[in-house]
Motif scaffolding. Structure first.
Motif, PDB file in Angstrom:
ATOM      1  N   ARG A  40       0.853  -1.192   0.000  1.00  0.00           N
ATOM      2  CA  ARG A  40       0.000   0.000   0.000  1.00  0.00           C
ATOM      3  C   ARG A  40       0.888   1.242   0.000  1.00  0.00           C
ATOM      4  O   ARG A  40       1.744   1.400   0.868  1.00  0.00           O
ATOM      5  CB  ARG A  40      -0.920  -0.008   1.227  1.00  0.00           C
ATOM      6  N   VAL A  41       0.657   2.106  -0.974  1.00  0.00           N
ATOM      7  CA  VAL A  41       1.464   3.320  -1.114  1.00  0.00           C
ATOM      8  C   VAL A  41       0.547   4.540  -1.008  1.00  0.00           C
ATOM      9  O   VAL A  41      -0.348   4.714  -1.833  1.00  0.00           O
ATOM     10  CB  VAL A  41       2.211   3.342  -2.474  1.00  0.00           C
ATOM     11  N   ALA A  42       0.762   5.380   0.015  1.00  0.00           N
ATOM     12  CA  ALA A  42      -0.022   6.614   0.159  1.00  0.00           C
ATOM     13  C   ALA A  42       0.601   7.671  -0.737  1.00  0.00           C
ATOM     14  O   ALA A  42       1.826   7.800  -0.801  1.00  0.00           O
ATOM     15  CB  ALA A  42       0.002   7.075   1.608  1.00  0.00           C
TER      16      ALA A  42
ATOM     17  N   PHE B 295      -8.754   4.817  -4.094  1.00  0.00           N
ATOM     18  CA  PHE B 295      -7.772   3.734  -4.187  1.00  0.00           C
ATOM     19  C   PHE B 295      -7.590   3.358  -5.642  1.00  0.00           C
ATOM     20  O   PHE B 295      -8.570   3.173  -6.363  1.00  0.00           O
ATOM     21  CB  PHE B 295      -8.261   2.493  -3.413  1.00  0.00           C
TER      22      PHE B 295
ATOM     23  N   THR C  22      -1.322  -0.924  -4.255  1.00  0.00           N
ATOM     24  CA  THR C  22      -2.553  -0.161  -4.056  1.00  0.00           C
ATOM     25  C   THR C  22      -2.150   1.259  -3.703  1.00  0.00           C
ATOM     26  O   THR C  22      -1.511   1.496  -2.675  1.00  0.00           O
ATOM     27  CB  THR C  22      -3.402  -0.758  -2.906  1.00  0.00           C
TER      28      THR C  22
ATOM     29  N   ILE D  65      -3.062   4.890  -2.451  1.00  0.00           N
ATOM     30  CA  ILE D  65      -4.084   5.596  -1.685  1.00  0.00           C
ATOM     31  C   ILE D  65      -3.916   7.067  -2.039  1.00  0.00           C
ATOM     32  O   ILE D  65      -2.972   7.724  -1.592  1.00  0.00           O
ATOM     33  CB  ILE D  65      -3.895   5.367  -0.166  1.00  0.00           C
TER      34      ILE D  65
ATOM     35  N   TYR E  61      -5.126   3.904   7.152  1.00  0.00           N
ATOM     36  CA  TYR E  61      -4.955   2.873   6.121  1.00  0.00           C
ATOM     37  C   TYR E  61      -3.614   2.147   6.199  1.00  0.00           C
ATOM     38  O   TYR E  61      -3.306   1.324   5.347  1.00  0.00           O
ATOM     39  CB  TYR E  61      -5.157   3.472   4.718  1.00  0.00           C
TER      40      TYR E  61
ATOM     41  N   PRO F 134      -0.340   2.625   5.432  1.00  0.00           N
ATOM     42  CA  PRO F 134       0.424   2.394   4.199  1.00  0.00           C
ATOM     43  C   PRO F 134       1.815   1.842   4.509  1.00  0.00           C
ATOM     44  O   PRO F 134       2.388   2.132   5.555  1.00  0.00           O
ATOM     45  CB  PRO F 134       0.520   3.785   3.561  1.00  0.00           C
ATOM     46  N   ASP F 135       2.351   1.008   3.578  1.00  0.00           N
ATOM     47  CA  ASP F 135       3.716   0.490   3.739  1.00  0.00           C
ATOM     48  C   ASP F 135       4.718   1.618   3.547  1.00  0.00           C
ATOM     49  O   ASP F 135       5.755   1.663   4.184  1.00  0.00           O
ATOM     50  CB  ASP F 135       3.987  -0.608   2.695  1.00  0.00           C
TER      51      ASP F 135
ATOM     52  N   ALA G 223       5.115   5.892   1.476  1.00  0.00           N
ATOM     53  CA  ALA G 223       4.409   7.018   0.858  1.00  0.00           C
ATOM     54  C   ALA G 223       5.202   7.547  -0.323  1.00  0.00           C
ATOM     55  O   ALA G 223       6.424   7.462  -0.357  1.00  0.00           O
ATOM     56  CB  ALA G 223       4.201   8.124   1.888  1.00  0.00           C
TER      57      ALA G 223
ATOM     58  N   THR H  73      -8.821  -2.199   7.467  1.00  0.00           N
ATOM     59  CA  THR H  73      -7.600  -3.011   7.526  1.00  0.00           C
ATOM     60  C   THR H  73      -7.684  -3.987   8.684  1.00  0.00           C
ATOM     61  O   THR H  73      -8.113  -3.613   9.776  1.00  0.00           O
ATOM     62  CB  THR H  73      -6.378  -2.091   7.740  1.00  0.00           C
TER      63      THR H  73
END
Length: 554
Positions: free
Chosen positions: A126-128, A177, A209, A211, A230, A232-233, A235, A381
């Motif tokens: 997950r990337v914001a 998303f 994904t 965000i 969320y 995220p892993d 950003a 989540t």
């Protein structure tokens, strides 16, 4: 391709854990040795949650020896057989020449091995996406996920907007998303061949994904919610080449640092300005990143080789900050970002995820919808445990501090059906005819045996980042803890009467509206106008369900 014309270089020695494996050579191994190598590959894949990087021609102590062409070909053939045995695919990332006191050229080859773990559909990152308003966030995501360049007037971003006012103003106010897939050979899978989201999920072995968070200052609360809730892993901070660090860019950078979210930077719109302007923006970014508050090591990515190195170093050290310069209109350097995203390994290791999966189920509710013929659906989540279709859970706390029973009817991940949800994964859960009016953002769904504790009063150790005057008892702030967002009043500042900018203290807060589910150690962020502060929860004053209303002062 890199050519190294110096004395033998060294990589850091090979680590026992992690997903990087050094191999000097793999020429015609015996059957016993081959079985051992396959077992080793399974371990590395498990450590990287389905991805591993093999460096051929490197000794275990990190010495870059290199192999002659014949030996390299035989080694890659063996690696191919090993990958076939475990059901994985291999892709050559890069080759490097080394000078090792010999007449024949010797090379090192770096290979990506990817296999979707048997217990899940795909790897998920997950990337914001952060950045100032009009820096081109939605446009870049439109280009990456639709596979079509922008026309310079924002056509690429129209597919991403969720509300009419966003299409009219061209500005994002909500959180959306977007998905970008990579297959096991490292090729991009997106909407370009008129695929549906389900088809992208089916053909991808790795999913990114994105965000997409709002850049405008008045939607800052939405941006903070996206970053805290969320999980995220990492950003992606987007900076426009022609404006540099402007508007909310510094604020977004500060948020990522405060919440300890690793980030990389993309300088966009390089087609609009001269090369000197782009260089000036990059220099400005490097200066800010090296400041004492940031302590980051900027790394400008200008070639495919840089992109591979950046992905590996970014995963190993949170201080490395890769910087990309690209254009969503001309497509310049867009491929380097795709290479980086393809290779970027999961930033949490398998051991951490295993430990979380052993715990009781806890699902954070971030979004609530009503879907025709499905009923009430919640998005969020799973922070710990495992969730299956048909599970009986309890959701709360309600305004009076109660938890209500419910049943999970079905689960969807990235728009495709899924049987089992594991810790750290985001999904939507269908709850059938459960009354939507009883739900709100900030609730949790947990195992009935967890016996969750709720509180309306809690203490936190905080640092006041900015406040115009003095911060004292009775001050009201909006508190963000994970998916919880509520106004709280300062009841007491321990050992002090008041706080000024930059000072640290333990503060007691009381929620104004209803009790919340909080955990000791959770990261906390609060704001009110220009006032901002960060910290972590140190103590919660647990209350029983019946006491909730009395405690809230009703």
């Amino acid at each position: 391709m890199d050519s190294t014309r110096s004395a033998p270089l060294k990589e850091p020695p090979e680590a026992e854990d992690g997903n990087i494996e050094y191999k000097l050579k793999l020429v015609n191994p015996s059957q016993y040795r081959f079985e051992h190598l396959v077992t080793q590959m399974k371990w590395r894949l498990q450590e990287g949650r389905g991805e591993a990087v093999y460096q051929i021609g490197v000794e275990d102590n990190g010495l870059l020896v290199g192999l002659a062409e014949e030996e390299m070909r035989a080694s890659l053939k063996t690696l191919h057989r090993m990958a076939e045995k475990v059901g994985a695919d291999i892709t050559v990332l890069r080759e490097r020449e080394v000078d090792y006191d010999s007449d024949t050229p010797r090379k090192i080859t770096e290979v990506l091995v990817r296999k979707v773990p048997d217990n899940q559909q795909f790897l998920d990152l997950r990337v914001a996406v952060l950045g100032n308003v009009d820096s081109g966030k939605s446009t870049l995501l439109g280009v990456l996920t639709q596979g079509e360049l922008d026309n310079g007037r924002g056509r690429a971003r129209l597919n991403l907007f969720r509300h009419l006012h966003e299409i009219q103003s061209g500005r994002t106010s909500s959180i959306s998303f977007e998905i970008l897939g990579f297959n096991s050979k490292g090729e991009v899978v997106n909407y370009s061949d008129s695929r549906t989201a389900e088809e992208i999920c089916e053909s991808s072995s790795k999913m990114i994904t994105f965000i997409d968070l709002a850049g405008h200052h008045k939607y800052l609360h939405t941006t903070i919610f996206g970053l805290t809730s969320y999980c995220p892993d990492c950003a992606l901070l987007l900076v426009s080449a022609n404006t540099g660090i402007a508007g909310t860019t510094r604020e977004h950078l500060g948020l990522a640092l405060a919440l300890k979210v690793p980030f990389f930077i993309v300088v966009s719109k390089v087609d609009l300005c001269a090369k000197t302007t782009v260089e000036r923006t990059v220099r400005q970014l490097e200066r800010v990143l090296k400041q004492p508050g940031c302590h980051k090591v900027p790394m400008l990515v200008t070639s495919e080789d840089d992109a591979v190195t950046a992905a590996q170093q970014f995963a190993q050290s949170p201080n490395v900050t890769p910087i990309f310069t690209l254009s969503s209109v001309s497509g310049e350097s867009l491929d380097l970002l795709k290479v980086f995203l393809n290779i970027l390994p999961p930033l949490t290791n398998s051991k951490e995820q295993e430990e979380l999966m052993q715990q009781l189920t806890e699902f954070q509710v971030d979004e609530i919808y009503t879907v025709p013929e499905v009923g009430t659906v919640v998005g969020g989540t799973l922070s710990s445990g495992i969730c299956r279709e048909g599970d009986q859970l309890v959701v709360g706390p309600t305004d009076d501090g109660c938890f209500l029973e419910l049943r999970v009817c079905s689960i969807q991940r990235n728009r495709s059906a899924c049987r089992v949800l594991r810790a750290g994964q985001a999904a939507t859960l269908a709850l059938g005819d459960f009354d939507r009016a009883l739900l709100r953002k900030g609730m949790v769904m947990v195992s009935p045996e967890m016996n969750p504790t709720i509180c309306s009063v809690f203490e936190a150790e905080i640092v006041l980042l900015f406040h115009a005057t003095t911060f004292r008892r009775g001050f009201q702030v909006t508190v963000h803890v994970g998916n919880v967002r509520q106004t709280a009043v300062v009841e007491k500042i321990h050992a002090k009467d008041k706080l000024r900018t930059g000072e640290k203290a333990v503060v007691r807060f009381r929620f104004l509206k209803h009790p919340e589910y909080l955990k000791v150690g959770a990261k906390l962020l609060f704001r009110e106008g220009v006032t901002k502060g960060i910290g972590h929860v140190t103590d919660v004053q647990a209350i029983a369900a019946g006491e909730a209303q009395a405690n809230m002062g009703f």
